[in-house]
Motif scaffolding. Structure first.
Motif, PDB file in Angstrom:
ATOM      1  N   ALA A   1       0.832  -1.205   0.000  1.00  0.00           N
ATOM      2  CA  ALA A   1       0.000   0.000   0.000  1.00  0.00           C
ATOM      3  C   ALA A   1       0.870   1.259   0.000  1.00  0.00           C
ATOM      4  N   TYR A   2       1.965   1.241   0.748  1.00  0.00           N
ATOM      5  CA  TYR A   2       2.885   2.375   0.753  1.00  0.00           C
ATOM      6  C   TYR A   2       3.548   2.533  -0.606  1.00  0.00           C
ATOM      7  N   LEU A   3       3.895   1.426  -1.240  1.00  0.00           N
ATOM      8  CA  LEU A   3       4.492   1.508  -2.579  1.00  0.00           C
ATOM      9  C   LEU A   3       3.532   2.226  -3.527  1.00  0.00           C
ATOM     10  N   ARG A   4       2.271   1.795  -3.549  1.00  0.00           N
ATOM     11  CA  ARG A   4       1.292   2.409  -4.448  1.00  0.00           C
ATOM     12  C   ARG A   4       1.110   3.892  -4.135  1.00  0.00           C
ATOM     13  N   ALA A   5       1.027   4.205  -2.843  1.00  0.00           N
ATOM     14  CA  ALA A   5       0.763   5.590  -2.451  1.00  0.00           C
ATOM     15  C   ALA A   5       1.922   6.512  -2.823  1.00  0.00           C
ATOM     16  N   LEU A   6       3.142   6.064  -2.582  1.00  0.00           N
ATOM     17  CA  LEU A   6       4.287   6.940  -2.821  1.00  0.00           C
ATOM     18  C   LEU A   6       4.529   7.187  -4.298  1.00  0.00           C
ATOM     19  N   VAL A   7       4.317   6.169  -5.137  1.00  0.00           N
ATOM     20  CA  VAL A   7       4.522   6.399  -6.575  1.00  0.00           C
ATOM     21  C   VAL A   7       3.382   7.220  -7.170  1.00  0.00           C
TER      22      VAL A   7
ATOM     23  N   SER B   1      16.641 -11.012  -8.525  1.00  0.00           N
ATOM     24  CA  SER B   1      17.146 -10.827  -9.893  1.00  0.00           C
ATOM     25  C   SER B   1      16.377  -9.719 -10.604  1.00  0.00           C
ATOM     26  N   ASP B   2      15.058  -9.696 -10.439  1.00  0.00           N
ATOM     27  CA  ASP B   2      14.268  -8.631 -11.050  1.00  0.00           C
ATOM     28  C   ASP B   2      14.629  -7.278 -10.453  1.00  0.00           C
ATOM     29  N   ALA B   3      14.884  -7.242  -9.160  1.00  0.00           N
ATOM     30  CA  ALA B   3      15.288  -5.979  -8.534  1.00  0.00           C
ATOM     31  C   ALA B   3      16.570  -5.452  -9.173  1.00  0.00           C
TER      32      ALA B   3
ATOM     33  N   ARG C   1       4.645  -7.128 -10.348  1.00  0.00           N
ATOM     34  CA  ARG C   1       5.062  -8.499 -10.076  1.00  0.00           C
ATOM     35  C   ARG C   1       4.481  -8.998  -8.757  1.00  0.00           C
ATOM     36  N   VAL C   2       4.531  -8.162  -7.742  1.00  0.00           N
ATOM     37  CA  VAL C   2       3.985  -8.561  -6.445  1.00  0.00           C
ATOM     38  C   VAL C   2       2.492  -8.852  -6.542  1.00  0.00           C
ATOM     39  N   GLU C   3       1.792  -8.050  -7.337  1.00  0.00           N
ATOM     40  CA  GLU C   3       0.343  -8.207  -7.494  1.00  0.00           C
ATOM     41  C   GLU C   3      -0.027  -9.317  -8.469  1.00  0.00           C
ATOM     42  N   GLY C   4       0.960  -9.909  -9.133  1.00  0.00           N
ATOM     43  CA  GLY C   4       0.687 -11.010 -10.042  1.00  0.00           C
ATOM     44  C   GLY C   4       0.261 -10.592 -11.435  1.00  0.00           C
ATOM     45  N   ARG C   5       0.343  -9.301 -11.746  1.00  0.00           N
ATOM     46  CA  ARG C   5      -0.051  -8.843 -13.078  1.00  0.00           C
ATOM     47  C   ARG C   5       1.032  -9.099 -14.105  1.00  0.00           C
ATOM     48  N   VAL C   6       2.270  -9.211 -13.635  1.00  0.00           N
ATOM     49  CA  VAL C   6       3.421  -9.539 -14.488  1.00  0.00           C
ATOM     50  C   VAL C   6       4.192 -10.647 -13.790  1.00  0.00           C
ATOM     51  N   PRO C   7       4.609 -11.687 -14.502  1.00  0.00           N
ATOM     52  CA  PRO C   7       5.352 -12.768 -13.849  1.00  0.00           C
ATOM     53  C   PRO C   7       6.757 -12.334 -13.456  1.00  0.00           C
ATOM     54  N   TRP C   8       7.274 -12.939 -12.402  1.00  0.00           N
ATOM     55  CA  TRP C   8       8.665 -12.700 -12.028  1.00  0.00           C
ATOM     56  C   TRP C   8       9.578 -13.250 -13.115  1.00  0.00           C
ATOM     57  N   GLY C   9      10.678 -12.570 -13.341  1.00  0.00           N
ATOM     58  CA  GLY C   9      11.618 -13.003 -14.366  1.00  0.00           C
ATOM     59  C   GLY C   9      12.486 -14.151 -13.898  1.00  0.00           C
ATOM     60  N   PRO C  10      13.369 -14.631 -14.765  1.00  0.00           N
ATOM     61  CA  PRO C  10      14.235 -15.756 -14.392  1.00  0.00           C
ATOM     62  C   PRO C  10      15.324 -15.324 -13.410  1.00  0.00           C
ATOM     63  N   ALA C  11      15.826 -16.272 -12.669  1.00  0.00           N
ATOM     64  CA  ALA C  11      16.953 -16.003 -11.761  1.00  0.00           C
ATOM     65  C   ALA C  11      18.205 -15.722 -12.577  1.00  0.00           C
ATOM     66  N   ASP C  12      18.950 -14.692 -12.164  1.00  0.00           N
ATOM     67  CA  ASP C  12      20.183 -14.388 -12.872  1.00  0.00           C
ATOM     68  C   ASP C  12      21.355 -15.183 -12.271  1.00  0.00           C
TER      69      ASP C  12
ATOM     70  N   ASP D   1       9.661   4.154 -11.927  1.00  0.00           N
ATOM     71  CA  ASP D   1       9.343   3.133 -12.941  1.00  0.00           C
ATOM     72  C   ASP D   1       9.671   1.739 -12.406  1.00  0.00           C
ATOM     73  N   GLY D   2      10.817   1.619 -11.758  1.00  0.00           N
ATOM     74  CA  GLY D   2      11.192   0.331 -11.184  1.00  0.00           C
ATOM     75  C   GLY D   2      10.244  -0.102 -10.088  1.00  0.00           C
ATOM     76  N   MET D   3       9.791   0.849  -9.264  1.00  0.00           N
ATOM     77  CA  MET D   3       8.833   0.529  -8.206  1.00  0.00           C
ATOM     78  C   MET D   3       7.508   0.052  -8.790  1.00  0.00           C
ATOM     79  N   CYS D   4       7.036   0.724  -9.836  1.00  0.00           N
ATOM     80  CA  CYS D   4       5.779   0.306 -10.471  1.00  0.00           C
ATOM     81  C   CYS D   4       5.910  -1.092 -11.073  1.00  0.00           C
ATOM     82  N   ALA D   5       7.059  -1.368 -11.672  1.00  0.00           N
ATOM     83  CA  ALA D   5       7.286  -2.693 -12.242  1.00  0.00           C
ATOM     84  C   ALA D   5       7.313  -3.758 -11.156  1.00  0.00           C
ATOM     85  N   MET D   6       7.887  -3.430 -10.012  1.00  0.00           N
ATOM     86  CA  MET D   6       7.890  -4.367  -8.892  1.00  0.00           C
ATOM     87  C   MET D   6       6.475  -4.606  -8.379  1.00  0.00           C
ATOM     88  N   ALA D   7       5.681  -3.543  -8.300  1.00  0.00           N
ATOM     89  CA  ALA D   7       4.298  -3.697  -7.843  1.00  0.00           C
ATOM     90  C   ALA D   7       3.526  -4.636  -8.765  1.00  0.00           C
TER      91      ALA D   7
END
Length: 414
Positions: A33-39, A98-100, A69-80, A61-67
Motif C-alpha cells: 500500500a505504501y508503494l502504491r501511495a508513494l509512486v 534478480s528482477d530488482a 510483479r507482487v500483485e501477479g499482473r506480471v510474472p517474475w523473471g528468471p533467476a540471474d 518506474d522500477g517501483m511500479c514494475a515491482m508492484a
C-alpha cells in the motif's frame, strides 16, 4: 534528476521482495500500500531493496514494475547468475532479487550504501520502513550521514515483547534490537492503533528515547471476490465458517478444533457446519499440526488451505456464516476488519485493539469459555440456514478506515 532538497521519499521494499512468490501477509500488504501511495504522489519516490549481494535502488518506474510483479499482473523473471551465489535463497527469492537488479537505477555492495544514496537522492530525503526488515545501523546512518534524511518507521505491534510465549527466542531478541533502533534513530513512529502506540511507547520509554508518534489506522482494502479461483471442493456444501491468518500459536486455532471436535459428539452430522482455515503454517505449533494432520474431521468438516489467492479468500469470506478470530493478541486484525466490511458476522476475542477498530460490531467472546463460542457459532449457522445471513448487528454500521485517510495523516508529517 535527483529532485529538490527535502522533496523525495525512499521506501524500503526489502521485506516485500524477499517474499516474492508467497501469499502476502498483513505486513506485506501494508508495504505494498505504501508503494502504491508513494509512486502516486507528486513527490519523487524511490525504493530500496537489500539483497544477499548488496543494495538496489529503484526509481518510480522500477517501483511500479515491482508492484506489477507482487500483485501477479506480471510474472517474475528468471533467476540471474548472481542469485546462484546465494544458496540460502529459495527459487522465488532468487527471481525476486534478480528482477530488482534488472530494474535498478543503481546498485552497490553493502559498504557503498551511503555513497549510492548520496549520489542519487536529494538531501533531506524521507526514508520509510514499514516492514521491520532492513532497519539496521548501516541503513539509518547512511540516510542521516549520506543525505541528511529523516527516518520514519511503522510499528505494527509489540507482541514479541508482550507475549514472548508465542515467539521464537531469536525473533524476540531481533524485535528488541529493532525497537532499540527505533528509539535511537526514528524521527517519527507510525502506529496502526492507539493500543499499539501505548504498548510501544511503554517499551520505548524503558529503552530510553520515545520518538514523536502518529496513529494512522490501516486501510481496509477489499479484494474482488473470485469464485473461479477456488479449488475443487470450495466452498464446502452447506453452512461454513472461515478463519484467515497464519497458523501460529497466538492465533489460537486450537480453540476452534476443540469446538468442532465437541460438535461432532453433540450434533447430527448434517447440522455440523464446516470450518475453513485459510493460512500458511507458521512456527512453534507442532502440537496443533499433529492434531490437524491426524484429525478425522480434516476433509470432512474441517478444511485447511495455505495458498489461496486474495480473490479466492474474499469469495470464501463473502459466503461464510461468520468469520472466527480467537487470537490471544493482535496488532490490528486486518482479516477481521475485512470480513466486517463485507457484512459478514464476526466472532472474536475481546481484545482492546478489536474494540478500538471495530467497536460493537463483532460478537465478543471470552477465550476461557469455549462453550460460549460454540453457542455463538451454532446461532449464526442456524441463522444462515433460515436465510438470515448477515442480518445481525455484526453486519451493520461499520465504516472501515481507508488508505486515503491513513496517508493523508502520515504524509503531512513525514
Amino acid at each position: 534528476m535527483r529532485g529538490k532538497p527535502g522533496e523525495a521519499r525512499l521506501l524500503d521494499l526489502t521485506r516485500l521482495i524477499s517474499r516474492a512468490g508467497r501469499v502476502p501477509t498483513g505486513v506485506d500488504r501494508v508495504e505494498l500500500a505504501y508503494l502504491r501511495a508513494l509512486v502516486s504522489a507528486k513527490t519523487p519516490a524511490f525504493g530500496l531493496v537489500r539483497t544477499s549481494l548488496g543494495y538496489v535502488l529503484l526509481d518510480e518506474d522500477g517501483m511500479c514494475a515491482m508492484a506489477e510483479r507482487v500483485e501477479g499482473r506480471v510474472p517474475w523473471g528468471p533467476a540471474d547468475r548472481l542469485s546462484r551465489l546465494s544458496r540460502r535463497l529459495d527459487p522465488a527469492q532468487r527471481r525476486g532479487q534478480s528482477d530488482a537488479r534488472r530494474l535498478a537505477r543503481a546498485r552497490t555492495v553493502r559498504p557503498g550504501l551511503k555513497r549510492m544514496l548520496a549520489r542519487h537522492l536529494p538531501q533531506g530525503t524521507r526514508y520509510f520502513n514499514v516492514g521491520h526488515t532492513n532497519l539496521t545501523e548501516r541503513m539509518t546512518q547512511a540516510m542521516k550521514q549520506g543525505v541528511n534524511g529523516t527516518i520514519n518507521v511503522m510499528v505494527h505491534d509489540t507482541i514479541p515483547l508482550d507475549h514472548p510465549l508465542y515467539q521464537r527466542p531469536e525473533s524476540i531478541e531481533r524485535f528488541r534490537r529493532m525497537m532499540g533502533r527505533v528509539s535511537r534513530d526514528a524521527d517519527l513512529v507510525i502506529y496502526n492503533s492507539r493500543h499499539t502506540r501505548q504498548s510501544a511507547e511503554r517499551h520505548l520509554e524503558e529503552i530510553g528515547r520515545v520518538p514523536p508518534g502518529l496513529v494512522a489506522k490501516l486501510g481496509v482494502e477489499l479484494s474482488e471476490p473470485r469464485p473461479g479461483d477456488l479449488p475443487a471442493g470450495l466452498p464446502p456444501e452447506g453452512v461454513y465458517f472461515v478463519t484467515v491468518g497464519t497458523i501460529e500459536p497466538r492465533k489460537n486455532h486450537a480453540l476452534l478444533l476443540d469446538i468442532w471436535e465437541r460438535m461432532v459428539k453433540q450434533t447430527i452430522p448434517q447440522e455440523i457446519p464446516h470450518l475453513v482455515i485459510c493460512g500458511q503454517r507458521g512456527w512453534m505449533n507442532e502440537e496443533l499440526f499433529f492434531r490437524l494432520d491426524r484429525s478425522a474431521l480434516l476433509g470432512q468438516h474441517i478444511h485447511e488451505y495455505g495458498d489461496l489467492s486474495d480473490g479466492a479468500i474474499a469469495a470464501l469470506v463473502q459466503g461464510a456464516a461468520g468469520a472466527l478470530y480467537p487470537s490471544f493478541a493482535e496488532g490490528f486484525g486486518l482479516p477481521m476488519a475485512e470480513a466486517a466490511s463485507m457484512g459478514v458476522p464476526v466472532i472474536c476475542a475481546d481484545l482492546p485493539v478489536y474494540r478500538e477498530v471495530l467497536g460493537d460490531i463483532p460478537v465478543y467472546a471470552s477465550l476461557k469459555d469455549s462453550y460460549l463460542w460454540q453457542r455463538r457459532i451454532t446461532s449464526l449457522a442456524d441463522s444462515q440456514r433460515a436465510g438470515k445471513a448477515g442480518s445481525g448487528h455484526a453486519a451493520k454500521g461499520f465504516e472501515p478506515p481507508t488508505w486515503g485517510g491513513h496517508f493523508n495523516a502520515v504524509l503531512k508529517m513525514a
